[in-house]
Design a protein around this motif. Structure first.
Motif, PDB file in Angstrom:
ATOM      1  N   GLY A 164       1.557   6.478   9.552  1.00  0.00           N
ATOM      2  CA  GLY A 164       1.710   8.005   9.251  1.00  0.00           C
ATOM      3  C   GLY A 164       0.695   8.653   8.617  1.00  0.00           C
ATOM      4  O   GLY A 164       0.631   9.717   8.469  1.00  0.00           O
ATOM      5  N   VAL A 165      -0.616   7.963   8.336  1.00  0.00           N
ATOM      6  CA  VAL A 165      -1.778   8.491   7.640  1.00  0.00           C
ATOM      7  C   VAL A 165      -2.616   9.169   8.715  1.00  0.00           C
ATOM      8  O   VAL A 165      -2.832   8.746   9.808  1.00  0.00           O
ATOM      9  CB  VAL A 165      -2.438   7.386   6.857  1.00  0.00           C
ATOM     10  N   ALA A 166      -2.904  10.416   8.607  1.00  0.00           N
ATOM     11  CA  ALA A 166      -3.590  11.412   9.625  1.00  0.00           C
ATOM     12  C   ALA A 166      -4.877  10.369   9.857  1.00  0.00           C
ATOM     13  O   ALA A 166      -5.743  10.158   9.255  1.00  0.00           O
ATOM     14  CB  ALA A 166      -3.952  12.424   9.086  1.00  0.00           C
ATOM     15  N   GLY A 167      -5.035  10.416  11.503  1.00  0.00           N
ATOM     16  CA  GLY A 167      -6.274   9.898  11.930  1.00  0.00           C
ATOM     17  C   GLY A 167      -6.037   9.613  13.271  1.00  0.00           C
ATOM     18  O   GLY A 167      -5.153   9.606  14.088  1.00  0.00           O
ATOM     19  N   LEU A 168      -6.980   8.559  13.647  1.00  0.00           N
ATOM     20  CA  LEU A 168      -7.058   8.170  15.262  1.00  0.00           C
ATOM     21  C   LEU A 168      -5.641   7.194  15.572  1.00  0.00           C
ATOM     22  O   LEU A 168      -5.065   7.385  16.533  1.00  0.00           O
ATOM     23  CB  LEU A 168      -8.086   7.440  15.655  1.00  0.00           C
ATOM     24  N   GLY A 169      -5.410   6.365  14.778  1.00  0.00           N
ATOM     25  CA  GLY A 169      -3.988   5.421  14.907  1.00  0.00           C
ATOM     26  C   GLY A 169      -2.839   6.303  14.900  1.00  0.00           C
ATOM     27  O   GLY A 169      -1.953   6.180  15.734  1.00  0.00           O
TER      28      GLY A 169
ATOM     29  N   ALA B 297       0.898  -1.271   0.132  1.00  0.00           N
ATOM     30  CA  ALA B 297       0.055  -0.035  -0.188  1.00  0.00           C
ATOM     31  C   ALA B 297       0.838   1.309   0.049  1.00  0.00           C
ATOM     32  O   ALA B 297       0.729   2.234  -0.451  1.00  0.00           O
ATOM     33  CB  ALA B 297      -0.838   0.135   1.200  1.00  0.00           C
ATOM     34  N   ILE B 298       1.879   1.320   0.744  1.00  0.00           N
ATOM     35  CA  ILE B 298       2.856   2.409   0.749  1.00  0.00           C
ATOM     36  C   ILE B 298       3.537   2.578  -0.265  1.00  0.00           C
ATOM     37  O   ILE B 298       3.649   3.573  -1.103  1.00  0.00           O
ATOM     38  CB  ILE B 298       3.851   2.052   2.232  1.00  0.00           C
ATOM     39  N   ILE B 299       4.010   1.461  -0.984  1.00  0.00           N
ATOM     40  CA  ILE B 299       4.753   1.322  -2.298  1.00  0.00           C
ATOM     41  C   ILE B 299       3.920   1.908  -3.297  1.00  0.00           C
ATOM     42  O   ILE B 299       4.309   2.964  -4.259  1.00  0.00           O
ATOM     43  CB  ILE B 299       5.400   0.238  -2.686  1.00  0.00           C
ATOM     44  N   TRP B 300       2.466   1.615  -3.366  1.00  0.00           N
ATOM     45  CA  TRP B 300       1.741   1.841  -4.728  1.00  0.00           C
ATOM     46  C   TRP B 300       0.992   3.139  -4.687  1.00  0.00           C
ATOM     47  O   TRP B 300       1.067   3.921  -5.541  1.00  0.00           O
ATOM     48  CB  TRP B 300       0.684   0.933  -4.648  1.00  0.00           C
ATOM     49  N   PHE B 301       0.760   3.386  -3.143  1.00  0.00           N
ATOM     50  CA  PHE B 301       0.054   4.844  -3.091  1.00  0.00           C
ATOM     51  C   PHE B 301       0.746   5.994  -2.087  1.00  0.00           C
ATOM     52  O   PHE B 301       0.484   6.932  -1.989  1.00  0.00           O
ATOM     53  CB  PHE B 301      -1.210   4.512  -2.313  1.00  0.00           C
ATOM     54  N   GLY B 302       1.981   5.195  -1.493  1.00  0.00           N
ATOM     55  CA  GLY B 302       2.657   6.423  -0.711  1.00  0.00           C
ATOM     56  C   GLY B 302       2.098   6.511   0.940  1.00  0.00           C
ATOM     57  O   GLY B 302       1.114   5.732   0.986  1.00  0.00           O
ATOM     58  N   VAL B 303       2.311   7.234   1.540  1.00  0.00           N
ATOM     59  CA  VAL B 303       1.613   7.445   2.973  1.00  0.00           C
ATOM     60  C   VAL B 303       0.539   8.551   2.680  1.00  0.00           C
ATOM     61  O   VAL B 303       0.841   9.806   2.909  1.00  0.00           O
ATOM     62  CB  VAL B 303       2.702   7.900   4.045  1.00  0.00           C
ATOM     63  N   SER B 304      -0.432   7.937   2.330  1.00  0.00           N
ATOM     64  CA  SER B 304      -1.434   8.731   1.879  1.00  0.00           C
ATOM     65  C   SER B 304      -2.793   8.026   2.303  1.00  0.00           C
ATOM     66  O   SER B 304      -2.975   7.107   2.671  1.00  0.00           O
ATOM     67  CB  SER B 304      -1.442   8.810   0.439  1.00  0.00           C
ATOM     68  N   PRO B 305      -3.931   8.990   2.117  1.00  0.00           N
ATOM     69  CA  PRO B 305      -5.279   8.510   2.421  1.00  0.00           C
ATOM     70  C   PRO B 305      -5.641   7.284   1.615  1.00  0.00           C
ATOM     71  O   PRO B 305      -6.362   6.487   2.114  1.00  0.00           O
ATOM     72  CB  PRO B 305      -6.106   9.650   2.319  1.00  0.00           C
ATOM     73  N   GLU B 306      -5.226   7.348   0.467  1.00  0.00           N
ATOM     74  CA  GLU B 306      -5.573   6.155  -0.451  1.00  0.00           C
ATOM     75  C   GLU B 306      -4.978   4.653  -0.071  1.00  0.00           C
ATOM     76  O   GLU B 306      -5.569   3.843  -0.073  1.00  0.00           O
ATOM     77  CB  GLU B 306      -5.010   6.305  -1.903  1.00  0.00           C
ATOM     78  N   ALA B 307      -3.863   4.740   0.451  1.00  0.00           N
ATOM     79  CA  ALA B 307      -2.980   3.641   1.197  1.00  0.00           C
ATOM     80  C   ALA B 307      -4.045   3.167   2.295  1.00  0.00           C
ATOM     81  O   ALA B 307      -4.318   1.913   2.441  1.00  0.00           O
ATOM     82  CB  ALA B 307      -1.671   4.058   1.683  1.00  0.00           C
ATOM     83  N   ALA B 308      -4.452   4.011   3.140  1.00  0.00           N
ATOM     84  CA  ALA B 308      -5.483   3.694   4.109  1.00  0.00           C
ATOM     85  C   ALA B 308      -6.663   2.998   3.781  1.00  0.00           C
ATOM     86  O   ALA B 308      -6.953   1.961   4.257  1.00  0.00           O
ATOM     87  CB  ALA B 308      -5.690   5.064   5.246  1.00  0.00           C
TER      88      ALA B 308
ATOM     89  N   PHE C 204      -7.093   1.427   1.045  1.00  0.00           N
ATOM     90  CA  PHE C 204      -6.777  -0.140   0.363  1.00  0.00           C
ATOM     91  C   PHE C 204      -6.702  -0.846   1.439  1.00  0.00           C
ATOM     92  O   PHE C 204      -7.469  -2.159   1.200  1.00  0.00           O
ATOM     93  CB  PHE C 204      -5.361   0.111  -0.472  1.00  0.00           C
ATOM     94  N   ILE C 205      -5.973  -0.704   2.720  1.00  0.00           N
ATOM     95  CA  ILE C 205      -6.079  -1.466   3.754  1.00  0.00           C
ATOM     96  C   ILE C 205      -7.206  -1.882   4.502  1.00  0.00           C
ATOM     97  O   ILE C 205      -7.596  -3.192   4.806  1.00  0.00           O
ATOM     98  CB  ILE C 205      -4.996  -0.923   4.724  1.00  0.00           C
ATOM     99  N   VAL C 206      -7.962  -0.884   4.492  1.00  0.00           N
ATOM    100  CA  VAL C 206      -9.313  -1.023   5.108  1.00  0.00           C
ATOM    101  C   VAL C 206     -10.082  -1.964   4.271  1.00  0.00           C
ATOM    102  O   VAL C 206     -10.748  -2.680   4.486  1.00  0.00           O
ATOM    103  CB  VAL C 206     -10.069   0.185   5.346  1.00  0.00           C
ATOM    104  N   ALA C 207     -10.241  -1.579   2.726  1.00  0.00           N
ATOM    105  CA  ALA C 207     -11.031  -2.275   1.859  1.00  0.00           C
ATOM    106  C   ALA C 207     -10.482  -3.707   1.831  1.00  0.00           C
ATOM    107  O   ALA C 207     -11.307  -4.628   1.977  1.00  0.00           O
ATOM    108  CB  ALA C 207     -10.998  -1.764   0.557  1.00  0.00           C
ATOM    109  N   ILE C 208      -9.315  -4.145   2.087  1.00  0.00           N
ATOM    110  CA  ILE C 208      -8.913  -5.564   1.867  1.00  0.00           C
ATOM    111  C   ILE C 208      -9.230  -6.359   3.258  1.00  0.00           C
ATOM    112  O   ILE C 208      -9.838  -7.526   3.197  1.00  0.00           O
ATOM    113  CB  ILE C 208      -7.283  -5.560   1.884  1.00  0.00           C
ATOM    114  N   GLY C 209      -9.077  -5.501   4.266  1.00  0.00           N
ATOM    115  CA  GLY C 209      -9.568  -6.190   5.613  1.00  0.00           C
ATOM    116  C   GLY C 209     -10.855  -6.349   5.759  1.00  0.00           C
ATOM    117  O   GLY C 209     -11.552  -7.462   6.260  1.00  0.00           O
TER     118      GLY C 209
END
Length: 251
Positions: A201-206, A113-124, A126-131
């Motif tokens: 590093g993506v902005a949010g609660l985590g 996710a980081i390689i494809w999208f960088g540290v960005s909301p899109e990476a987050a 992707f991870i949520v959708a996969i989960g």
């Protein structure tokens, strides 16, 4: 049989006992308060976060990742589960793909996710959708497969012979209870995926929890843990009400 007041009171008593025990453990020195803050210090920590604007900003960021990622995962999961549930050919073609990919945990996708999208909301997202995807996929696939074939034959007898007609009039309504069970499970899983996505590093609660933990500000960490628990409770209660409305025909 317990009365209704007793049924409502018992959970509250259990919660009060839990917080009392939690308060006592650090106060009595059984655990260092720096590692486990007592709940009595949490209101002050919450107010600090609220006044600084960081609490609302973190919730806004995470809600965006949560809702979009959850929607993508649910939509793709239902679509894929429906396709493989209705078509033996599609199920056969994807059988080993599913066996290979399903055991891979969501966290294992973080580097990609980081390689494809960088540290960005899109990476987050992707991870949520996969989960979420696999939970909804298997629930949908199993529910579609479990639809009584007699219902489908009956629909054909009444003129619903095309696959889209049977899907909309018979298959989805009959499979909906099973699909919704998967969706409800995904609602909780998505919050865990949000935290996993944001700690990098993506902005949010985590991200805010990780920032606080590096400073040993465990009271702030617990504030955000309880925030996520509250948000999950709200979403779960809302979905339960929606589920009851959608399945009202079963009453």
């Amino acid at each position: 049989m317990r009365s209704r007041p007793a049924a409502l009171l018992l959970p509250l008593l259990g919660l009060a006992a839990f917080f009392a025990l939690w308060e006592a453990v650090p106060r009595l020195g059984l655990v260092n308060p720096a590692f486990l803050p007592p709940p009595s210090v949490l209101p002050e920590a919450f107010l600090r976060e609220l006044r600084s604007g960081q609490w609302l900003a973190a919730i806004g960021g995470s809600l965006g990742h949560y809702l979009v990622g959850l929607g993508l995962g649910i939509g793709l999961g239902i679509a894929a589960g429906t396709l493989t549930g209705m078509s033996r050919t599609a199920e056969g073609l994807t059988a080993w793909v599913v066996r290979v990919l399903r055991p891979v945990p969501g966290l294992a996708w973080v580097p990609f996710a980081i390689i494809w999208f960088g540290v960005s909301p899109e990476a987050a997202l992707f991870i949520v959708a996969i989960g979420v995807f696999w939970i909804v996929y298997f629930a949908s696939h199993g529910a579609i497969r479990g639809v009584d074939r007699d219902l489908i034959e009956l629909a054909a007898a009444f003129g619903f012979r095309s696959a889209p007609e049977r899907l909309i009039t018979v298959v989805w309504p009959a499979a909906m209870p099973g699909i919704l069970v998967g969706v409800r499970t995904a609602i909780g899983q998505a919050w865990m995926a949000v935290v996993a996505a944001e700690i990098f590093g993506v902005a949010g609660l985590g991200q805010r929890m990780m920032q606080a933990s590096t400073l040993l500000a465990t009271d702030i960490v617990v504030v955000y843990m309880l925030t996520m628990a509250l948000l999950y409770g709200v979403f779960d209660a809302a979905f339960t009400a929606l589920q009851g409305w959608m399945l009202r025909w079963r009453a």
